[in-house]
Design a protein around this motif. Structure first.
Motif, PDB file in Angstrom:
ATOM      1  N   GLN A 484       0.841  -1.189   0.000  1.00  0.00           N
ATOM      2  CA  GLN A 484       0.000   0.000   0.000  1.00  0.00           C
ATOM      3  C   GLN A 484       0.880   1.244   0.000  1.00  0.00           C
ATOM      4  OE1 GLN A 484      -3.427  -0.257  -0.174  1.00  0.00           O
ATOM      5  NE2 GLN A 484      -2.992  -2.473  -0.343  1.00  0.00           N
ATOM      6  N   LYS A 485       0.393   2.305  -0.622  1.00  0.00           N
ATOM      7  CA  LYS A 485       1.199   3.534  -0.688  1.00  0.00           C
ATOM      8  C   LYS A 485       1.417   4.143   0.681  1.00  0.00           C
ATOM      9  CE  LYS A 485      -2.675   6.630  -1.801  1.00  0.00           C
ATOM     10  NZ  LYS A 485      -3.203   7.568  -2.826  1.00  0.00           N
ATOM     11  N   THR A 486       0.580   3.749   1.657  1.00  0.00           N
ATOM     12  CA  THR A 486       0.740   4.273   3.016  1.00  0.00           C
ATOM     13  C   THR A 486       1.686   3.424   3.862  1.00  0.00           C
ATOM     14  OG1 THR A 486      -1.265   3.051   3.608  1.00  0.00           O
ATOM     15  CG2 THR A 486      -1.518   5.397   3.059  1.00  0.00           C
ATOM     16  N   ASP A 487       2.160   2.287   3.328  1.00  0.00           N
ATOM     17  CA  ASP A 487       3.165   1.502   4.053  1.00  0.00           C
ATOM     18  C   ASP A 487       4.403   2.361   4.283  1.00  0.00           C
ATOM     19  OD1 ASP A 487       1.458  -0.647   3.811  1.00  0.00           O
ATOM     20  OD2 ASP A 487       2.601  -1.635   2.216  1.00  0.00           O
ATOM     21  N   THR A 488       5.087   2.135   5.386  1.00  0.00           N
ATOM     22  CA  THR A 488       6.319   2.890   5.617  1.00  0.00           C
ATOM     23  C   THR A 488       7.466   2.253   4.843  1.00  0.00           C
ATOM     24  OG1 THR A 488       7.010   1.607   7.546  1.00  0.00           O
ATOM     25  CG2 THR A 488       5.542   3.496   7.937  1.00  0.00           C
ATOM     26  N   THR A 524       6.143   7.301   4.126  1.00  0.00           N
ATOM     27  CA  THR A 524       5.332   6.351   3.374  1.00  0.00           C
ATOM     28  C   THR A 524       6.017   6.028   2.047  1.00  0.00           C
ATOM     29  OG1 THR A 524       4.066   8.043   2.202  1.00  0.00           O
ATOM     30  CG2 THR A 524       3.249   7.358   4.378  1.00  0.00           C
ATOM     31  N   GLU A 526       4.684   6.446  -0.772  1.00  0.00           N
ATOM     32  CA  GLU A 526       4.398   7.565  -1.662  1.00  0.00           C
ATOM     33  C   GLU A 526       5.359   8.724  -1.410  1.00  0.00           C
ATOM     34  OE1 GLU A 526       0.525   9.909  -3.421  1.00  0.00           O
ATOM     35  OE2 GLU A 526       0.422   9.170  -1.360  1.00  0.00           O
ATOM     36  N   GLU A 527       5.640   9.010  -0.164  1.00  0.00           N
ATOM     37  CA  GLU A 527       6.596  10.072   0.158  1.00  0.00           C
ATOM     38  C   GLU A 527       7.998   9.695  -0.321  1.00  0.00           C
ATOM     39  OE1 GLU A 527       4.550  11.983   4.190  1.00  0.00           O
ATOM     40  OE2 GLU A 527       5.774  10.160   4.340  1.00  0.00           O
TER      41      GLU A 527
END
Length: 673
Positions: A484-488, A524, A526-527
């Protein structure tokens, strides 16, 4: 010794006059450091204050980095002024605006998914290399030259346009036809577009009467920054907004038009009032950035090498009101050899830093990297000067970096066909013949490229090396599709390193691990992708700072980008500034340079390039040339640049850098800013 409030207010009054002008068409000519960006910020805040829906205000800048910077500046200014809604203003590049227009018109359904604009790495390593395989053209230079032939058309609307320097030998009709036959199917398969073509597609549809971007996007106000950098097709696109009733504010400076290689021409901003009657005209002349002696040198140069239709202006330094201490420093040095020049720059930088100058406040601007950079970097490093050079390779320009970026891009957007192609092609042992063969098989058997990675495979289509490469890529996709894009990034780092090691080997995985160590563990995916996609260390540092702000933590000292002397190309320094700027290599063979010399217009552009470079300096500018230099292994005489006699002063013989009194004078000038 700051500029007085009285003089600041007088200069700012000119900015406000432009920003608050109610005319339907406004042209703002803004000399270097005169507050163009401030005028744009004020313009947007004023429009919102007038009741304009911020979602109907569109602002366009030249590059993705400059658009991002403009959006941040607009947001910060609006917040400081208590203006609500500025974050809703649509700020983008011209390419993004064109894509948005085509998307809104439903014309991107011609592609499998919304297409992505290929970046330089992808142009070379995916598009050009596969074209070479398709056309049996092994030379990378020739592959790019044939693409450039079409890029010239897409940027200007005509073949063999002005500013186009034909390939040697010229592109043949057979090569052009071959490219046309390759381009269409490839763009469709990979759902991508080349940088030059997307705006041209918009213009063609507008000319055909099939789209109206003003109505499609509900644009009431369009603000275009760096207007002098637009090419003929860009201009046609913007003119299309104007004639369709969009209220338009354009800003720029014909003296800073330096992108003829993408077919920009100062005539675009010069003739805007003739193309659009009733345009309200404004000019900013008060320079907040440069001290008087620097402005005087720049003015002398541009006056001597002015374009025939140059817009009259009289740029003056606001520091002229402060006093002698803020007069600024300009040195013009002449050396007997390039090594002495490089050593003098290095020793000057070392002495300035030891005297308290922050290294990032020193810029060294090069007109020719291959001739100048190595000597200067070597001597800076020998002197212990921290330096960030243009020859340092960005992580995403390496195979490990590009593979890591592609993995994260797929996690964020499973419809990123270009990232799928990247994952396929970066595995060791997978060559361009294999990747091109897969794309051809997809086309020949009426398949979708993405489905080859995600869906069950049809029988008998993919065999041999193509099947082996595809199976390996499918295994990677199968693993990351659960992310998921919110995974670290900390959570997924072990898997990323395993995937990279499997594809490229242990050293590549070690490079990725080193890079990931520069990212906050709590970032994340994404970041992390955004950090990888950042345009340079400064933008990455800003993104990392934003991550720590989100986490409510200070940036650890180990992740703070160290302050370094910046070495950049003259083009690359556009939009930047520093207290002290060194400009070496002012020899005629380097600037304007032998390839520009036969073309008077390009000679004038080279003068503008030097003008832009000089005006990056706030307190001190050191220009120099060498009477002999090693070029292509030979120590040869070098006549001074034709611009050297028009820099408002004499060049003096040197064999050392700044002496103690000169260094003290520069320090004093910097302190007056």
């Amino acid at each position: 010794m700051p500029i007085s409030a009285v003089h600041l207010q007088a200069a700012q009054a000119a900015q406000l006059a432009a920003a608050h002008d109610p005319a339907n068409r406004i042209r703002l000519i803004a000399g270097p450091g005169t507050g163009k960006s401030s005028s744009i910020e004020q313009r947007i805040a004023w429009l919102i204050g007038q009741g304009i829906n911020p979602q109907r205000i569109f602002a366009v800048s030249f590059t993705r980095a400059s658009a991002k910077d403009l959006a941040e500046r607009i947001g910060a200014f609006a917040q400081a002024q208590g203006v609500l809604g500025a974050e809703l203003v649509r700020v983008s590049t011209l390419h993004s605006l064109a894509l948005k227009t085509l998307r809104q018109a439903g014309l991107l359904t011609r592609y499998p998914v919304d297409p992505l604009v290929l970046d330089p790495w992808e142009l070379t390593n995916i598009f050009d290399s596969e074209f070479g395989s398709f056309g049996k053209i092994s030379s990378k230079r020739r592959q790019a030259a044939i693409r450039d032939y079409y890029e010239a058309f897409w940027n200007t609307g005509q073949y063999n346009p002005p500013n186009y320097i034909p390939a040697s030998p010229p592109v043949t009709a057979a090569e052009a036809a071959m490219f046309a036959g390759f381009h269409g199917p490839t763009s469709q398969s990979y759902s991508c577009v080349l940088p030059g073509e997307i705006v041209g597609q918009c213009v063609a549809e507008m000319n055909a009467g099939t789209i109206d971007p003003v109505q499609l996007l509900h644009v009431e106000h369009l603000i275009v920054d760096e207007f002098q950098d637009l090419n003929p097709v860009d201009l046609a696109f913007i003119d299309g907004f104007v004639v369709r009733g969009c209220r338009t504010f354009i800003a720029g400076d014909d003296d800073q038009s330096i992108y003829s290689f993408r077919y920009a021409n100062p005539a675009g901003i010069q003739t805007f009032p003739q193309r659009h009657a009733g345009t309200s005209l404004h000019t900013l002349n008060e320079c907040f950035r440069c001290m008087p002696t620097i402005v005087d040198s720049a003015n002398a140069l541009i006056g001597a090498f002015a374009h025939a239709n140059r817009i009259p202006k009289n740029v003056m330094s606001l520091y002229r009101h402060v006093g002698p201490a803020a007069g600024g420093i300009v040195h013009r040095w002449r050396f007997t050899g390039g090594q002495a020049e490089a050593q003098s720059i290095a020793s000057s930088c070392s002495d300035l830093i030891q005297a308290g100058i922050d290294p990032k406040e020193i810029l060294i601007l090069l007109n020719n990297r291959s001739v100048l950079e190595d000597d200067i970097v070597t001597r800076l490093q020998a002197a212990g000067v921290p330096v960030s050079a243009t020859n340092s390779v960005e992580f995403t320009q390496t195979d490990p970096g590009r593979l890591t970026l592609a993995l994260l891009r797929i996690v964020i957007n499973g419809d990123d066909y270009v990232a799928l192609r990247t994952i396929l092609g970066l595995r060791e042992g997978v060559g361009v013949a294999t990747t091109h063969g897969l794309r051809r098989a997809v086309c020949d058997d009426n398949l979708n490229y993405k489905n080859a990675f995600f869906a069950p495979l049809p029988n008998g289509v993919f065999t041999g090396r193509i099947k082996g490469a595809l199976d390996a890529a499918r295994a990677v996709i199968s693993q990351i599709r659960t992310w998921q894009k919110t995974d670290t990034i900390a959570t997924r780092t072990p898997e990323i390193l395993t995937l990279v090691q499997d594809a490229l080997g242990v050293p590549a995985a070690a490079e990725v691990a080193t890079y990931i160590a520069t990212i906050p563990p709590e970032a994340t995916l994404e970041e992390t992708r955004d950090c990888l996609w950042a345009d340079g260390a400064d933008q990455k540092a800003g993104l990392i700072s934003a991550i720590y702000d989100r986490l409510g933590k200070p940036v650890p000292p180990a992740l703070v980008v160290p302050s370094r002397v910046r070495i950049m190309t003259m083009h690359g320094a556009k939009g930047l500034s520093a207290k002290i700027v060194f400009i070496p290599g002012l020899e005629d063979s380097l600037l304007p340079g032998q390839w520009r010399a036969p073309y008077h217009g390009l000679v004038l552009e080279a003068a503008r390039l030097l003008y832009v470079s000089i005006t990056r300096a706030r307190a001190a500018c050191v220009m120099s040339y060498s009477s002999r230099r090693t070029i292509n292994g030979q120590f040869v005489p070098q006549p001074p640049s034709r611009f050297a006699a028009s820099l408002n002063g004499a060049f003096t013989a040197r064999n050392t850098g700044l002496d103690a009194p000169e260094c003290a004078a520069v320090i004093s000038a910097c302190g007056a800013i």
